[in-house]
Scaffold this active site. Structure first.
Site, short mmCIF file in Angstrom:
data_model
loop_
_atom_site.label_atom_id
_atom_site.label_comp_id
_atom_site.label_asym_id
_atom_site.label_seq_id
_atom_site.Cartn_x
_atom_site.Cartn_y
_atom_site.Cartn_z
NE ARG A 164 -4.10 -1.73 0.35
CZ ARG A 164 -4.20 -3.19 -0.01
NH1 ARG A 164 -3.14 -3.55 -0.84
NH2 ARG A 164 -5.09 -3.88 0.25
CB SER A 237 -8.27 -1.43 4.99
OG SER A 237 -8.66 -2.82 4.16
CD GLU A 333 -5.00 0.88 2.75
OE1 GLU A 333 -5.93 1.52 2.06
OE2 GLU A 333 -5.30 -0.44 3.11
#
Ligand code: EPU
Length: 339
Positions: A164, A237, A333
């Site tokens: 990510r 997320s 994230e």
């Protein structure tokens, strides 16, 4: 190029946060970058590059310039017996690109169906799901440097992709504006389905598959697990799945014998953040107008009219509880953006 002032970012973030930005611009060509640099109102202000705002949280009004790239074409630029090479504008909706690819029977993007993102944001965040990451099919990323107006092309290796993340989210954050992304996809007879993710494999129990069948199954799985951002604002997320060392893992697994984990090296284990959050009792709980989704503990939802600060406050409380119970720090994230 239009420069909009005191502009609401409500239509530009999937969390549905009603924050204002002092200036907002959409880039349609290289000359727009030069116009942006030449405008005296903008010279000392901070730039914030956005795509569809599906991985960010505005925690207050932005006293800067929010910039979005609107290049909108999908072109096949090359092909050989096995592969097809695409050049895709940063402003194209990610899911539209995935749909285009499966309709043409190309392999490579089908596991990434329904991810809210633009094509330009995909390499920044190295989006991923069901065993595939953007880095697996990206060949190169074409950018404009907002500070000097120059064009730069980054090869896949130059992008320094990680879980990510990429060079565009670290060293070049808010500096390199992605305008086109190159992809290498496999033609039907040269490729196969990536069924490394167990739930996907279990759902597709047959031999001869097409990219379209995998795509349809991924859509079904996502819709059954993840809240729809059109109903409750969210950014997927909220935290990354943390990695802990073997000593820490062994001591936790003595206490929690059912702890889910993925071994990522002899010394390191990845633990699902959703499980950690669920164990602290947060799943489905609400604070103000924000809540942890009852469908998936890793997703924070806006129940309606929440501010970015409310969402951040909930995230901090969850982070603290997970840290206290498991000694694990959850790293967001989602990118938090303030003035
Ligand atoms: N789990 C719980 N409680 C929950 C949900 C999940 O305990 O409420 C546990 C279960 O043990 C489950 C495990 O967490 O097996 C993993 O859950 P899931 O398969 O849903 O995946 P994830 O690790 O939570 C990651 C990505 C998702 C991606 C899925 C599928 C991150 C931070 N998230 O989620 O990506 O769709 O895998 O590949 O890596 C995103 O980045 O925004 C995103 C949605």
């Amino acid at each position: 190029m239009k420069i909009l002032q005191n502009y609401s970012l409500l239509p530009h973030n999937t969390f549905h946060i009603d924050a204002n930005t002092r200036f907002y611009v959409e880039i349609q060509s290289h000359s727009d970058i030069l116009a942006l640099k030449a405008d005296p109102r903008l010279t000392s202000l901070q730039y914030h590059i956005i795509g569809d705002g599906s991985n960010l949280l505005f925690t207050e009004d932005i006293d800067g310039v929010v910039i979005r790239c609107n290049y909108n074409e999908i072109n096949i630029v090359n092909e050989d017996d096995d592969n097809v090479y695409l050049s895709v504008g940063a402003g194209v909706e990610w899911h539209d690109l995935v749909t285009y690819s499966v309709e043409n029977n190309f392999w490579g993007l089908e596991n990434l169906a329904l991810i809210p993102s633009t094509v330009g944001a995909a390499p920044v965040q190295n989006i991923g799901a069901y065993g595939t990451e953007a880095k697996d099919i990206i060949t190169d990323v074409h950018t404009f440097n907002l500070f000097d107006g120059q064009s730069h092309v980054f090869s896949n290796t130059d992008c320094m992709f990680g879980y990510r993340t990429s060079i565009f989210k670290e060293q070049y954050l808010n500096q390199m504006l992605v305008h086109k992304v190159g992809f290498k996809l496999k033609k039907f007879d040269a490729g196969t389905a990536n069924l490394s993710y167990k739930h996907l494999k279990d759902a597709l129990d047959k031999n001869k598959l097409t990219p379209l069948e995998v795509y349809n199954t991924v859509i079904k799985i996502r819709q059954s697990k993840l809240p729809d951002p059109n109903k409750y604002g969210n950014a997927g997320s909220f935290f990354k799945n943390p990695v802990i060392d073997i000593k820490h893992f062994n001591s936790l697994s003595e206490q929690y014998t059912d702890i889910p984990h993925y071994k990522i090296s002899n010394q390191h284990y990845k633990i699902p953040a959703a499980w950690l959050i669920e164990q602290t009792g947060w799943k489905g709980k609400q604070v103000g107008r924000a809540a942890i989704s009852e469908n998936h503990a890793l997703v924070i939802i806006n129940l309606g009219n929440a501010t970015g600060a409310e969402v951040k406050n909930l995230a901090t409380q969850v982070q603290n509880d997970v840290e206290q119970k498991f000694g694990i720090h959850l790293e967001p994230e989602v990118q938090m953006i303030c003035a």
